[in-house]
Enzyme design. Structure first.
Site, mmCIF file in Angstrom:
data_model
loop_
_atom_site.group_PDB
_atom_site.id
_atom_site.type_symbol
_atom_site.label_atom_id
_atom_site.label_comp_id
_atom_site.label_asym_id
_atom_site.label_seq_id
_atom_site.Cartn_x
_atom_site.Cartn_y
_atom_site.Cartn_z
ATOM 1 N N LYS A 110 0.842 -1.206 0.000
ATOM 2 C CA LYS A 110 0.000 0.000 0.000
ATOM 3 C C LYS A 110 0.870 1.247 0.000
ATOM 4 O O LYS A 110 0.589 2.209 -0.713
ATOM 5 C CB LYS A 110 -0.951 -0.012 1.194
ATOM 6 C CG LYS A 110 -2.080 -0.991 0.943
ATOM 7 C CD LYS A 110 -3.189 -0.944 1.952
ATOM 8 C CE LYS A 110 -4.278 -1.921 1.533
ATOM 9 N NZ LYS A 110 -4.753 -2.784 2.586
ATOM 10 N N LYS A 189 -4.699 -10.527 -9.618
ATOM 11 C CA LYS A 189 -5.606 -10.834 -8.506
ATOM 12 C C LYS A 189 -6.834 -9.913 -8.559
ATOM 13 O O LYS A 189 -6.687 -8.709 -8.748
ATOM 14 C CB LYS A 189 -4.849 -10.602 -7.188
ATOM 15 C CG LYS A 189 -5.729 -10.744 -5.963
ATOM 16 C CD LYS A 189 -5.007 -10.277 -4.710
ATOM 17 C CE LYS A 189 -5.883 -10.417 -3.497
ATOM 18 N NZ LYS A 189 -6.528 -9.279 -2.969
ATOM 19 N N LYS A 192 -10.674 -4.949 -5.231
ATOM 20 C CA LYS A 192 -11.321 -3.631 -5.339
ATOM 21 C C LYS A 192 -10.321 -2.580 -5.764
ATOM 22 O O LYS A 192 -10.593 -1.739 -6.597
ATOM 23 C CB LYS A 192 -11.845 -3.188 -3.954
ATOM 24 C CG LYS A 192 -13.084 -3.894 -3.492
ATOM 25 C CD LYS A 192 -13.606 -3.245 -2.213
ATOM 26 C CE LYS A 192 -12.929 -3.745 -0.954
ATOM 27 N NZ LYS A 192 -13.284 -5.115 -0.570
#
Ligand code: ADP
Ligand code: TRP
Length: 321
Positions: A110, A189, A192
């Site tokens: 992230k 993958k 969202k």
């Protein structure tokens, strides 16, 4: 056997969530003790819109219940309705070396993608360890991406147990290799955050649009195709038994099967598979108070189970004086 897992309420649900986690969770109800919760504290690390979090929490609860979670057979609650988990997180923080958190892929990924890191995101695995250890969970079904967090949980539990005796059960991650990573529209993958999902509970038109966006190569219709290299097949197979998979494989290899045709079939399969669940979900969301009542009953059971562990922890660590 005690099984526990949580799901964040942020955003809509996709096939990766369903096949990677929810379906298995729902099946666990039949074979042992199931603890399942909506991880709304965790969702705060990526969502600061209060209304959206509250709405997302109710929707996530309705999703699970519609898909087959039975509050009579399992303990099903919202994380923040058992606030003891926060006290417990603090205790565990003191058994969590910085290096352990610094090595976590999901945090590093992230940060690498430019998402501003705050302490919540960094400490996320400690809260997850608290979720798991508070209920003495033995099995934790998760997608591959969460495996490391279960390993961190074990490390924290071992450190604590070394200090105070065998207080915690060491949990095992459960990963179903068949569906370890459900691929998205582009073959990466499904997630969202990659914008490559096929969502559950969509209107027909929107669902069809998503499925038609699955990336395929330029092999002409008449040529034989390799199902293992096809994103449509990789998703379609999740809905098929072994025999049906073999039949579809043969159609790919024989040639004459166009990607448009197989996408249309996949669309109809997904639509028909989820139609009854969609209806049930709408009914649940039409009675929000009923939904809140079900969740409050689940939280009461979860608090009772949590209090047993927490009493021991408070005593051992000297918080009881
Ligand atoms: P997302 O990546 O879309 O943000 P989450 O992180 O909210 O999904 O995942 C919720 C649960 O679903 C987790 O247990 C996760 O491991 C599982 N999961 C998510 N995406 C996939 C996928 N593509 N394949 C398998 N499991 C997945
Ligand atoms: N971090 C998990 C996810 O994003 C959700 C979660 C929170 C969880 N606490 C948990 C999963 C405990 C398993 C066990 O998917």
């Amino acid at each position: 056997m005690r099984t526990l897992s949580g799901i964040q309420p942020s955003g809509s649900l996709h096939l990766g969530n369903y096949f990677g986690m929810m379906k298995k969770m729902i099946e666990y109800q039949e074979s042992g003790e199931l603890f399942c919760f909506i991880a709304n504290y965790h969702a705060m690390s990526s969502l600061s819109d209060g209304k959206a979090l509250a709405q997302g929490t109710l929707e996530a609860a309705a999703n699970f219940l519609a898909l087959g979670m039975d509050p009579e057979k399992s303990i099903f609650w919202v994380q923040s309705d058992v606030p003891e988990v926060q006290e417990f997180t603090w205790v565990l923080s003191n058994f969590t070396p910085m290096g352990l958190l610094e090595r976590c892929h999901s945090y590093k990924d992230k940060v690498a993608r430019g998402i501003g890191a705050n302490h919540g995101l960094f400490a996320y695995p400690v809260l997850m360890a608290a979720d798991i250890l508070m209920f003495q969970s033995e099995k934790v079904p998760v997608g591959k991406d969460q495996k490391q967090h279960v390993e961190v949980t074990r490390d924290i539990a071992i450190k604590f147990n070394n200090e105070y005796g065998d207080i915690f059960t060491l949990p095992e991650p459960v990963i179903d290799d068949e569906v370890a990573t459900v691929p998205g529209l582009d073959g990466q993958k499904m997630s969202k955050s990659y914008g490559n999902t096929i969502d559950l509970f969509l209107e027909e038109k929107a669902l069809r649009k998503q499925i038609m966006r699955i990336v395929t190569d330029a092999t002409p219709v008449e040529d034989p195709k390799d199902p293992d290299k096809c994103n449509v097949f990789q998703i379609y197979r999740l809905f098929l038994d072994k025999e049906q998979q073999a039949q579809l494989r043969n159609r790919y290899q024989a040639g004459g099967l166009g990607y448009g045709e197989v996408k249309q079939e996949l669309f109809e399969t997904v639509r028909d598979f989820f139609a009854p669940f969609t209806e049930r979900r709408n009914e649940l969301l039409a009675d929000k108070d009923g939904l809140r009542k079900t969740l409050a009953q689940g939280a009461e059971k979860a608090r009772w189970a949590a209090s047993k562990t927490l009493r021991k922890v408070r005593k051992k660590t000297g918080l009881v004086y």
